[in-house]
Design a protein around this motif. Structure first.
Motif, PDB file in Angstrom:
ATOM      1  N   GLY A   1      41.384  36.848  39.389  1.00  0.00           N
ATOM      2  CA  GLY A   1      42.593  37.657  39.465  1.00  0.00           C
ATOM      3  C   GLY A   1      43.720  36.968  38.716  1.00  0.00           C
ATOM      4  O   GLY A   1      44.003  35.786  38.935  1.00  0.00           O
TER       5      GLY A   1
ATOM      6  N   THR B   1      47.604  37.349  38.273  1.00  0.00           N
ATOM      7  CA  THR B   1      48.726  38.013  38.930  1.00  0.00           C
ATOM      8  C   THR B   1      50.003  37.332  38.472  1.00  0.00           C
ATOM      9  O   THR B   1      50.210  36.140  38.731  1.00  0.00           O
ATOM     10  CB  THR B   1      48.587  37.909  40.460  1.00  0.00           C
TER      11      THR B   1
ATOM     12  N   TYR C   1      54.141  37.325  38.403  1.00  0.00           N
ATOM     13  CA  TYR C   1      55.366  37.792  39.053  1.00  0.00           C
ATOM     14  C   TYR C   1      56.586  37.312  38.268  1.00  0.00           C
ATOM     15  O   TYR C   1      56.752  36.109  38.048  1.00  0.00           O
ATOM     16  CB  TYR C   1      55.457  37.246  40.476  1.00  0.00           C
TER      17      TYR C   1
ATOM     18  N   THR D   1      44.493  47.543  33.922  1.00  0.00           N
ATOM     19  CA  THR D   1      45.692  46.721  34.046  1.00  0.00           C
ATOM     20  C   THR D   1      46.782  47.547  34.712  1.00  0.00           C
ATOM     21  O   THR D   1      46.849  48.760  34.547  1.00  0.00           O
ATOM     22  CB  THR D   1      46.160  46.236  32.667  1.00  0.00           C
TER      23      THR D   1
ATOM     24  N   ASN E   1      55.827  42.865  38.759  1.00  0.00           N
ATOM     25  CA  ASN E   1      54.563  42.133  38.669  1.00  0.00           C
ATOM     26  C   ASN E   1      53.550  42.880  37.814  1.00  0.00           C
ATOM     27  O   ASN E   1      53.650  44.094  37.603  1.00  0.00           O
ATOM     28  CB  ASN E   1      53.994  41.798  40.053  1.00  0.00           C
TER      29      ASN E   1
ATOM     30  N   VAL F   1      49.216  42.900  37.046  1.00  0.00           N
ATOM     31  CA  VAL F   1      47.956  42.449  37.642  1.00  0.00           C
ATOM     32  C   VAL F   1      46.766  42.943  36.837  1.00  0.00           C
ATOM     33  O   VAL F   1      46.776  44.038  36.278  1.00  0.00           O
ATOM     34  CB  VAL F   1      47.831  42.943  39.112  1.00  0.00           C
TER      35      VAL F   1
ATOM     36  N   GLY G   1      42.602  39.394  43.523  1.00  0.00           N
ATOM     37  CA  GLY G   1      43.775  39.794  42.768  1.00  0.00           C
ATOM     38  C   GLY G   1      44.279  41.153  43.201  1.00  0.00           C
ATOM     39  O   GLY G   1      44.076  41.588  44.323  1.00  0.00           O
TER      40      GLY G   1
ATOM     41  N   ALA H   1      48.648  37.658  45.071  1.00  0.00           N
ATOM     42  CA  ALA H   1      49.965  38.192  45.425  1.00  0.00           C
ATOM     43  C   ALA H   1      50.529  37.474  46.650  1.00  0.00           C
ATOM     44  O   ALA H   1      51.736  37.195  46.718  1.00  0.00           O
ATOM     45  CB  ALA H   1      49.870  39.693  45.682  1.00  0.00           C
TER      46      ALA H   1
END
Length: 955
Positions: A70, A72, A74, A119, A129, A131, A402, A409
């Motif tokens: 994953g 991720t 932010y 995506t 965010n 991911v 993820g 997260a």
């Protein structure tokens, strides 16, 4: 997007439960669940953290259960950072981040071809965010692409891209506004926060502000906020820090640091006095809110308040449910929650007044129940059930590395909002430590302040969502000038960089499927997965709402709904409370062909959970009072569906294309008002006896349990269940369907800013027809996925919609090909034309599948298979589907070879045979004053349906 207080704690709780070593399953029926505090003590998501010289913070968590990672990302910037006149900009910029960077022409194509999940990104008040979950061998590619848009975006931004994404976002806003109660969140924010408060305007913003966004705004927003020192990057899954660090340094290390995102003052607000607002909307029943602002995420009262609101209206056995829905039947639905953001929360309770009930009486009792809860607080038993439900309900996200609520997260948000990736530990400890007194005191501190009363009542909508969601001073200040679209020189800002080539993927590992039978003949199908100490169990019956027929529309699903509303020995409240104590979640429902009872349970409490599940399945009471209550709720749900443009379209299409005499010619599971009104307890008892019996059942299990452990428990719960020995009634799925024809069916829905388009045609295929993988891939090319032709044309190129898709279902009987979208009203006919043209050109060979599309849907699907089986629920769904369609247990293991054998000619042939534009019934739901003139030029046979929605003037 709402951030749940326990976002990702599921991951944590799972680990704790695993370490807690629950009792052997055979001994569980007399065991009590382990104390919550003990479970919390064991919870852990191990991680390593490092920071690059430019300030980029990286969190790495290793989970080797699947060859996926994953990614991720932010960014510490959200809508609360937007200046006046530019509301909605953070979200608009999020969309622009997917439009390509200086070295990546399109962000989605390379990743999906490499096997990534679609995506995605989201924006809320506090952050933005991005991911994706990728095969381990594609991690280098994902990091390169994330770094390219973080460091080298400006040289790829253009006026054309800005204008297209502006259109997409404005249609996202229209789509939300077009729903029943679609303007209520704007009204919540307007009533709770003063003008200028960072949480006052909505994340989507106002139309005028979106129109004003310019390229210079884009450039400045990027330079001010999108620097590595404002970012947390989480890498979770088949990766470790030693491997990750050189990869991250290679791609991100040269990006310079930038200014820190400015902090904003955004304290909770206390109203000077109680205030009220009433909005008129095209809705079937009043919806009543009580709202307050609450504390920041890290405030000591955050968890006690979340627990208190859960007891008030977040449990199936909540105070509001028990009093207003079950006992006094003044409401058809209630809820209460804490909507938690970084610096403030919104505390709210909600009630849908039951049709025919005096609103003033309902509101009086609503307020009394809230006041009693605030004054007295929860009991110890209520608090224990709320705590267990909250932790157990979040456990499932531990299965995901993820995505928006996985372990990546959880770690990133902890660091971003509380300064610690392990903040989930503090939250769990606070939940475990909460007492009735601490919850009561927190509720009294925050819910005794002046309340904001909001009511959405039926009538013709007069407020315009386009003008809502902005700064709040629009009535006294002029709107910003629209984007002048002044030319701007666009130059590269970084060196050329090549995209890495993903590494090959290994063979798919799918859990072994074991089969057995109970003594009464019920098949048991089990797959063991030990990643989390939970199990998903589903008892499936060959029924579904296709079993109804027009004369009984809604009967099957109403019967299934009543299973949880009382048995011969348990009341509805006792069923709800027992689930909450056990940390189990039991749901009942019907799909087109199947009725099912599904349970997600802690393996530590599996035996008593199965006892409860079996009682629900086998011994429903169908008590008169409960039937009356649930029947009234169903009638309200039908009214809600008829007030929704999507609901109107979905109820209309199947009866038209299948004919009402066909089992699939159904309006859907909710049924019709005359049928539902006539249903009695005897009707439901007969329906249960006809369909819900052992001869018609199969039990599926996926989770941390063996067949040797599970079969005796199932034997105890279901083995003595005896049926009649006769087969269940047959659904005649080969019934004739009406001749297909191209036609328009128009339903009027006044004041709609968008039109819903829902087209379909019955295919000469059934779900079990073998060898249709080429059709599945052709459908992905046409409309099933973000990169599909229909979506890319209508959303990305034209900007007329937030999304468009096509689908081919796979039921037991005839398959249905559909195309659906929601488009801005002034482009209704243009969208119909474009949909038909796109399907026609694919089918007639004018535009066959190209090389990029072919690679994406074949190799991309092969690489992405591990992503499809990350959770117990996903595995269970795959096994059930294999059985329903007559596939072997190793179907997905051999699917890569099947895909590799498909060539472009096979995909084109499937499009030619099944996905053309001919003979489509096209349902359009929109404002006829706006769309009739457009649709006339299509010169298609047109029918205008009169649907009594209570808000429509169709004739």
């Amino acid at each position: 997007m709402r951030r749940n207080l326990l976002s990702g704690i599921a991951a944590v709780a799972l680990a704790g439960l695993a370490v807690a070593q629950p009792l052997p399953l055979a001994a569980q029926d007399t065991a009590e669940a382990a104390p919550l505090a003990e479970l919390v003590d064991e919870v852990d998501i191990p991680y390593e953290q490092f920071t690059l010289d430019n300030g980029l913070t990286v969190l790495v968590h290793t989970d080797r259960k699947a060859p996926i990672v994953g990614v991720t990302t932010y960014y510490r910037v959200g809508s609360k950072h937007e200046p006046r006149g530019r509301t909605g900009f953070a979200h608009l910029f999020e969309h622009l981040m997917f439009g390509g960077s200086e070295n990546v022409e399109n962000f989605d194509i390379p990743l999906e071809a490499a096997g990534s999940t679609s995506t995605n990104g989201s924006t809320d008040f506090d952050r933005t965010n991005y991911v994706e979950v990728v095969p381990t061998g594609a991690l280098d590619l994902a990091l390169m692409m994330e770094s390219d848009r973080m460091g080298y975006l400006l040289g790829a931004i253009s006026q054309e891209k800005l204008d297209k994404q502006r259109g997409v976002v404005q249609n996202e806003k229209r789509q939300g506004d077009n729903q029943p109660y679609g303007l209520s969140f704007y009204a919540m924010l307007e009533g709770l926060f003063p003008v200028g408060h960072p949480y006052r305007h909505s994340t989507i913003g106002s139309m005028a502000d979106l129109d004003a966004a310019s390229l210079s705004d884009v450039r400045q927003w990027f330079l001010d906020n999108y620097a590595p020192n404002n970012v947390v990057l989480s890498l979770t899954g088949d990766i470790d820090a030693a491997t990750a660090r050189p990869m991250v340094e290679r791609w991100f290390g040269a990006i310079p640091a930038g200014p820190e995102v400015r902090s904003v003052e955004a304290p909770p607000t206390t109203l000077a006095a109680e205030t009220s607002r009433e909005m008129v909307d095209q809705v079937p029943q009043p919806r009543i809110y009580r709202l307050w602002t609450g504390p920041a995420l890290t405030h000591p009262d955050a968890e006690p308040l979340d627990l208190g609101m859960t007891v008030l209206g977040g449990l199936a056995s909540s105070r509001l449910d028990n009093v207003l829905v079950r006992d006094e039947q003044l409401a058809t639905g209630v809820s209460a929650s804490s909507y938690q953001s970084e610096q403030v929360s919104i505390l709210f309770a909600q009630m849908d007044v039951k049709p025919g009930v005096d609103r003033a009486q309902a509101e009086k009792r609503f307020d009394e129940v809230i006041a009693q809860m605030v004054a007295e607080g929860p009991t110890a038993e209520e608090l224990a059930r709320a705590s267990t439900s909250m932790v157990s309900g979040e456990i499932d996200s531990l299965e995901r590395v993820g995505g928006f609520s996985g372990k990546g997260a959880t770690l990133a948000e902890g660091l971003l909002y509380a300064g610690s990736p392990a903040n989930y530990k503090a939250q769990l400890e606070a939940i475990a430590a909460a007492t009735p007194q601490s919850v009561t005191e927190a509720m009294q501190r925050w819910l005794t302040r002046p309340v904001y009363r909001l009511a959405i009542v039926p009538g013709e909508r007069t407020e315009d969502g386009a003008t809502m969601g902005g700064w709040g001073d629009e009535a006294t200040s002029p709107a910003p000038e629209p984007d002048a679209k002044e030319p701007m020189e666009i130059e590269r800002t970084g060196p050329p960089r090549d995209l890495p080539t993903p590494e090959p993927v290994g063979p798919l590992t799918f859990p072994e499927v074991e089969r057995a039978k109970l003594s009464n003949g019920i098949p048991v199908i089990l797959a063991r997965r030990t990643a989390v100490p939970k199990a998903v169990i589903s008892v499936e019956f060959d029924a579904g709402y296709a079993a109804d027929g027009a004369a009984h529309a809604g009967t099957q699903s109403l019967m299934m709904d009543l299973l949880e509303e009382g048995t011969e020995t348990r009341s509805a409240v006792e069923i709800a409370e027992e689930q909450e104590r056990l940390g189990a979640s039991i749901s009942t429902g019907s799909s087109l062909d199947t009725s099912s009872v599904t349970m997600n349970a802690l393996t530590a409490n599996l035996a008593p959970s199965l006892t409860l599940m079996a009682d629900i399945v086998r011994n429903p009471a169908f008590a008169e009072t409960e039937v009356q209550r649930v029947r009234d709720q169903r009638l309200a749900a039908i009214a809600q569906q008829l007030s929704s443009p999507g609901g109107l379209a979905s109820r209309t299409l199947r009866p038209l294309v299948f004919g009402e005499a066909h089992p699939y010619g159904t309006v859907g599971g909710l049924g019709t008002v005359p049928v539902v009104e006539a249903i009695t307890p005897d009707t439901l008892e007969e329906e249960h006896d006809r369909w819900i019996r052992p001869e018609n059942a199969a039990i599926y299990v996926v989770g941390d349990v063996t067949m040797a452990e599970m079969k005796p428990l199932l034997e105890q719960a279901f083995g003595d269940w005896q049926g009649t020995g006769e087969a269940a009634p047959a659904k005649v799925l080969d019934s004739a369907t009406p001749p297909a024809q191209t036609r328009l069916v128009v339903i009027d829905r006044p004041n709609s800013p968008q039109s819903v388009i829902y087209a379909g045609r019955v295919l000469p295929l059934t779900g079990p027809t073998p060898g249709l993988e080429a059709l599945d891939l052709a459908n992905e090319v046409l409309g099933n996925g973000f990169l599909s032709r229909i979506n890319m044309l209508i959303r990305e190129e034209k900007g007329w919609s937030y999304g468009a898709r096509s689908g081919v279902d796979a039921p037991d009987g005839p398959r249905l090909f559909t195309i659906s979208t929601s488009v801005q009203s002034d482009r209704t006919a243009d969208s119909v034309e474009l949909i038909l043209q796109t399907a026609r050109e694919f089918a007639d060979g004018t535009k066959g599948v190209d090389d990029t599309e072919f690679t994406r849907v074949t190799d991309g699907n092969i690489r992405g298979l591990p992503n499809r089986f990350e959770t117990n629920g996903q595995v269970l769904g795959a096994i059930v589907e294999n059985d329903e369609l007559g596939r072997p247990d190793d179907y997905y293991v051999t699917l890569p070879a099947t895909y590799r054998a498909i060539d472009k000619a096979a995909i084109d042939a499937a499009a030619r045979d099944y996905l053309g534009a001919d003979d489509l019934t096209i349902v359009v739901v929109g404002d006829r004053k706006e769309i009739d003139g457009q649709l006339e030029r299509l010169a298609l046979p047109t029918t205008y349906l009169d649907v009594d929605t209570g808000v429509s003037s169709a004739d």
